[in-house]
Design an enzyme around this catalytic site. Structure first.
Site, PDB file in Angstrom:
ATOM      1  N   ASP A  37       0.950  -1.225   0.026  1.00 58.91           N
ATOM      2  CA  ASP A  37      -0.503  -0.215  -0.004  1.00 58.91           C
ATOM      3  C   ASP A  37       0.711   1.347  -0.232  1.00 58.91           C
ATOM      4  O   ASP A  37       1.339   2.031   1.178  1.00 58.91           O
ATOM      5  CB  ASP A  37      -1.130   0.165   1.113  1.00 58.91           C
ATOM      6  N   ASP A  38       0.743   1.969  -1.091  1.00 56.17           N
ATOM      7  CA  ASP A  38       1.384   3.591  -0.956  1.00 56.17           C
ATOM      8  C   ASP A  38       3.159   2.904  -1.256  1.00 56.17           C
ATOM      9  O   ASP A  38       3.699   3.734  -0.681  1.00 56.17           O
ATOM     10  CB  ASP A  38       1.002   4.455  -0.103  1.00 56.17           C
ATOM     11  N   CYS A  77      -6.039   4.328  -3.067  1.00 53.49           N
ATOM     12  CA  CYS A  77      -6.417   3.016  -2.752  1.00 53.49           C
ATOM     13  C   CYS A  77      -7.752   2.261  -3.368  1.00 53.49           C
ATOM     14  O   CYS A  77      -7.914   1.227  -4.162  1.00 53.49           O
ATOM     15  CB  CYS A  77      -6.363   2.767  -1.159  1.00 53.49           C
ATOM     16  N   ARG A  81      -7.841  -0.654  -6.566  1.00 50.84           N
ATOM     17  CA  ARG A  81      -8.029  -1.949  -5.568  1.00 50.84           C
ATOM     18  C   ARG A  81      -9.498  -2.743  -6.250  1.00 50.84           C
ATOM     19  O   ARG A  81      -9.651  -3.864  -6.887  1.00 50.84           O
ATOM     20  CB  ARG A  81      -8.459  -2.324  -4.244  1.00 50.84           C
ATOM     21  N   LYS A 134      -5.631  -5.194   3.932  1.00 52.32           N
ATOM     22  CA  LYS A 134      -6.817  -4.400   3.940  1.00 52.32           C
ATOM     23  C   LYS A 134      -7.440  -4.465   2.267  1.00 52.32           C
ATOM     24  O   LYS A 134      -7.262  -5.054   1.571  1.00 52.32           O
ATOM     25  CB  LYS A 134      -6.277  -3.031   3.430  1.00 52.32           C
ATOM     26  N   HIS A 136     -10.309  -1.751   1.510  1.00 56.17           N
ATOM     27  CA  HIS A 136     -11.092  -0.067   1.466  1.00 56.17           C
ATOM     28  C   HIS A 136     -11.640  -0.215   0.269  1.00 56.17           C
ATOM     29  O   HIS A 136     -12.088  -0.051  -0.380  1.00 56.17           O
ATOM     30  CB  HIS A 136      -9.863   0.397   0.777  1.00 56.17           C
ATOM     31  N   SER A 159      -8.523   2.004   5.505  1.00 55.57           N
ATOM     32  CA  SER A 159      -6.861   2.679   5.903  1.00 55.57           C
ATOM     33  C   SER A 159      -6.211   2.618   7.273  1.00 55.57           C
ATOM     34  O   SER A 159      -6.932   2.677   8.152  1.00 55.57           O
ATOM     35  CB  SER A 159      -6.181   3.758   4.907  1.00 55.57           C
ATOM     36  N   HIS A 231       1.969   1.960   4.603  1.00 60.12           N
ATOM     37  CA  HIS A 231       0.855   3.209   3.621  1.00 60.12           C
ATOM     38  C   HIS A 231       1.227   3.971   5.500  1.00 60.12           C
ATOM     39  O   HIS A 231       1.376   2.895   6.744  1.00 60.12           O
ATOM     40  CB  HIS A 231      -0.511   2.712   4.004  1.00 60.12           C
ATOM     41  N   ASP A 283      -0.243  -0.953  -4.853  1.00 60.00           N
ATOM     42  CA  ASP A 283      -1.886   0.179  -4.722  1.00 60.00           C
ATOM     43  C   ASP A 283      -1.517   1.682  -5.841  1.00 60.00           C
ATOM     44  O   ASP A 283      -3.043   1.763  -6.150  1.00 60.00           O
ATOM     45  CB  ASP A 283      -3.107   0.135  -3.929  1.00 60.00           C
ATOM     46  N   ASN A 284      -0.974   2.056  -5.617  1.00 62.26           N
ATOM     47  CA  ASN A 284      -1.140   3.241  -5.955  1.00 62.26           C
ATOM     48  C   ASN A 284       0.580   3.779  -5.889  1.00 62.26           C
ATOM     49  O   ASN A 284       1.420   3.953  -4.751  1.00 62.26           O
ATOM     50  CB  ASN A 284      -1.555   4.568  -5.282  1.00 62.26           C
ATOM     51  N   LYS A 304       1.588   9.281  -5.833  1.00 61.14           N
ATOM     52  CA  LYS A 304       0.516   8.968  -4.801  1.00 61.14           C
ATOM     53  C   LYS A 304      -0.938   9.978  -5.024  1.00 61.14           C
ATOM     54  O   LYS A 304      -0.477  11.410  -4.788  1.00 61.14           O
ATOM     55  CB  LYS A 304      -0.156   8.469  -3.459  1.00 61.14           C
TER      56      LYS A 304
HETATM   57 MG    MG Z   1      -2.643   3.017  -1.152  1.00 58.66          MG
END
Ligand code: MG
Length: 465
Positions: A37-38, A77, A81, A134, A136, A159, A231, A283-284, A304
C-alpha cells in the site's frame, strides 16, 4: 509367444497410458497476489533504492520477471483495488470520485454486488479463496470480501490512518501510537480487535497467509494478500523496528520483504513453487506529502493521488518457477487491470463476456512466449480522464497537484506530450513537434469515453450524522 507379445503390448500400452496420466495431471495453477500500500516505484532494492534492504523481493525478481511499465488502475487506494479485482476501470463500477477519492469509515457504499471479482470468477473453477489484509472496497456487511467471492477474510476493512481518535492530526501520523487509530481488525465478518495492534499486523497477516497455503495445498487456491503498509501511520514489529537504514519507512518495507520471503519459502517447502503464480505490486505511488514517512517514486514524476507517472507506475514482479522465464526485465506495458483476464485464462476459464473489461490476457507475456497486447493506458482522476499513454507517448489533457489546497487544476490545449522512453520523468513537453501523435491519442480517448456509461457513484455515499 505371439500371445505373450500381444499381452505385453496391451499391458505396456495400458501401463504407459496410466503413467502418462500420472505425469501430466495439469493442475490449475494457484495464484497469490501480494499488494503493498503506497509503495513507490523507487522503494525496492531491485528498483534502485540505495538503503532499503529487500533481498527477498530481489530474489523474486531474479527468479522471475521485473516490469518497468506496470500501471495500476488509479492513483489512490479504493479505485485502484476495484480495478485490480474486477479488470474494469473504476469509473465503470462507481468506485471512484473526484470529491471523496476513497471510502471512509462513514461511507455507506462499496463495490456493487453486480461486479464480478477475480475471486468470484475463480470459485466456479474450483478455487478456494482468501483475502488477507486491507480491503477498502466497503466495510459494511454487503461489501465485505466474504460477500465478494472470498471464502476467508482477515484484515482491516480500510486504511490504517482512518478512525484517528487522537485529536492530534498530523502529529499522530508522525509519532503514531496504536491507540490513536481505532481501526478494527476483522476475521471474516467479525471484529476481533479494536484498535488493531498495528505493530504486529504484517507478522499476523503473514502467519494467516502461510496457514491458508498449508491448509489448502492439495487444492487450487487464490490468495489476495493486501498489506496495510507502508501506508502511514508506519508501524513495524519489534524485530524490524529501528533495523533499516531508511528509518521507520524502511522498517515497514523491510518487514514486507520478509513477509514475501516467508510466502515464497512456504510455497517451496510445500512443493508448490512450480504450481503457483505469484505477483507482487503496489496499489498506488508513494504518499509524498508525508515527508519522510512517504516513499519514493524514483525517477518518476510525483506520487500517490496524481496522474503523473509516479502516481500509477509501480514495481511489479511475476514469479512462477518453471513457467515464467527467470531473470528477465520486461519493458512492455501491463496493468493490474490485466490480472483478472490473465489469471482466469490460466485457470482454464474465460473472462466475463457480458460487460466492458479494461484488462487484457497477458499470459503469453508472463510465459515469455509473446509481447503484451496492451498498448494503451488510461489515467483517471475520479471520474475524469486526465491522461492517456499510447506506446511510448503520454498525453496529459488535464494536470493537477495530488494534494493540498492549491491543486492548480490546468486543462491543456493542446495536451502536454511526453515520450516516456526518452523522458520517463515527464520533464520535456514535445506536443508542438508531434500533432499527429496527439491527434491519434485524442481519437483513442474519444472512442474510450463512448464506452463509459453513467453508474451510481459508490464513493460519495455516506451516512449523515
Ligand atoms: Mg494506497
Amino acid at each position: 509367444m505371439r500371445f505373450l507379445t500381444a499381452w505385453l503390448i496391451i499391458f505396456g500400452a495400458v501401463g504407459s497410458a496410466f503413467a502418462n496420466a500420472q505425469e501430466t495431471p495439469r493442475k490449475q495453477p494457484n495464484f497469490v497476489i501480494i499488494l503493498a500500500d503506497d509503495l513507490g516505484y523507487g522503494d525496492l532494492g531491485c528498483y534502485g533504492h540505495p538503503t532499503i534492504h529487500t533481498p527477498n523481493l530481489g530474489r523474486m525478481a531474479a527468479e522471475g520477471q521485473k516490469y518497468t511499465s506496470a500501471y495500476v488502475a488509479a492513483s489512490v487506494c479504493t479505485p485502484s483495488r476495484a480495478g485490480l479485482l474486477t479488470g474494469r476501470l473504476p469509473v465503470r463500477s462507481g468506485m471512484c470520485s473526484s470529491k471523496r477519492r476513497v471510502l471512509f469509515p462513514d461511507s455507506t457504499g462499496g463495490l456493487p454486488a453486480s461486479e464480478i471479482t477475480l475471486a468470484e470468477a475463480l470459485k466456479p473453477l474450483g478455487y478456494i479463496t482468501a483475502c488477507i489484509g486491507k480491503w477498502h472496497l466497503g466495510h459494511l456487511p454487503p461489501y465485505l470480501p466474504t460477500r465478494h467471492g472470498f471464502d476467508f477474510y482477515f484484515g482491516l476493512p480500510y486504511s490504517n490512518d482512518m478512525d484517528n481518535v487522537s485529536r492530534k492530526g498530523r502529529e499522530a501520523i508522525l509519532h503514531p501510537k496504536i491507540e490513536y487509530f481505532n481501526v478494527p481488525l476483522l476475521r471474516n465478518e467479525q471484529i476481533i480487535e479494536r484498535p488493531a495492534d498495528q505493530n504486529t499486523l504484517t507478522r499476523r497477516y503473514t502467519n494467516e497467509a502461510i496457514s491458508f497455503i498449508k491448509t489448502n495445498k492439495d487444492r487450487s487456491f487464490f490468495l489476495y494478500f493486501a498489506h496495510t503498509f507502508p501506508h502511514v501511520p508506519l508501524f513495524a514489529s519489534d524485530h524490524f523496528r529501528g533495523a533499516s537504514r531508511r528509518g521507520i519507512y524502511g522498517d515497514a518495507v523491510e518487514e514486507l520483504d520478509w513477509s514475501v520471503g516467508q510466502v515464497l519459502q512456504t510455497l517451496r517447502d510445500e512443493g508448490l513453487a512450480r504450481d503457483t503464480l505469484v505477483i507482487f505490486t503496489s496499489d498506488n505511488g508513494p504518499w509524498l506529502t508525508q515527508d519522510l514517512h512517504g516513499g519514493s517514486a524514483g525517477l518518476l514524476r510525483d506520487g500517490k493521488g496524481s496522474t503523473w507517472e509516479g502516481g500509477m507506475r509501480e514495481p511489479f514482479l511475476v514469479w512462477w518457477p518453471g513457467h515464467v522465464p527467470a531473470g528477465r526485465t520486461v519493458h512492455d506495458l501491463i496493468s493490474t487491470l490485466d490480472l483478472l483476464p490473465t489469471l482466469l485464462t490460466l485457470a482454464g476459464g474465460h473472462p466475463p463476456a457480458d460487460r466492458d473489461l479494461d484488462g487484457y490476457n497477458v499470459s503469453s507475456l508472463f510465459l515469455g512466449t509473446g509481447p503484451s497486447p496492451r498498448k494503451v493506458m488510461f489515467f483517471y482522476r475520479g471520474e475524469t480522464l486526465y491522461a492517456v499513454r499510447n506506446g511510448p507517448y503520454k498525453a496529459h489533457f488535464i494536470t493537477e497537484n495530488a494534494y493540498g489546497s492549491d491543486r492548480k487544476r490546468t486543462e491543456h490545449h493542446p495536451p502536454l506530450l511526453y515520450n516516456l522512453d526518452h523522458d520517463p520523468s515527464e520533464r520535456f513537453d514535445i506536443s508542438k513537434e508531434h500533432p499527429d501523435v496527439i491527434a491519434e491519442i485524442q481519437k483513442i480517448a474519444e472512442k474510450h469515453r463512448q464506452t463509459v456509461k453513467p453508474v451510481e457513484n459508490q464513493v460519495e455515499k455516506r451516512s449523515r450524522k
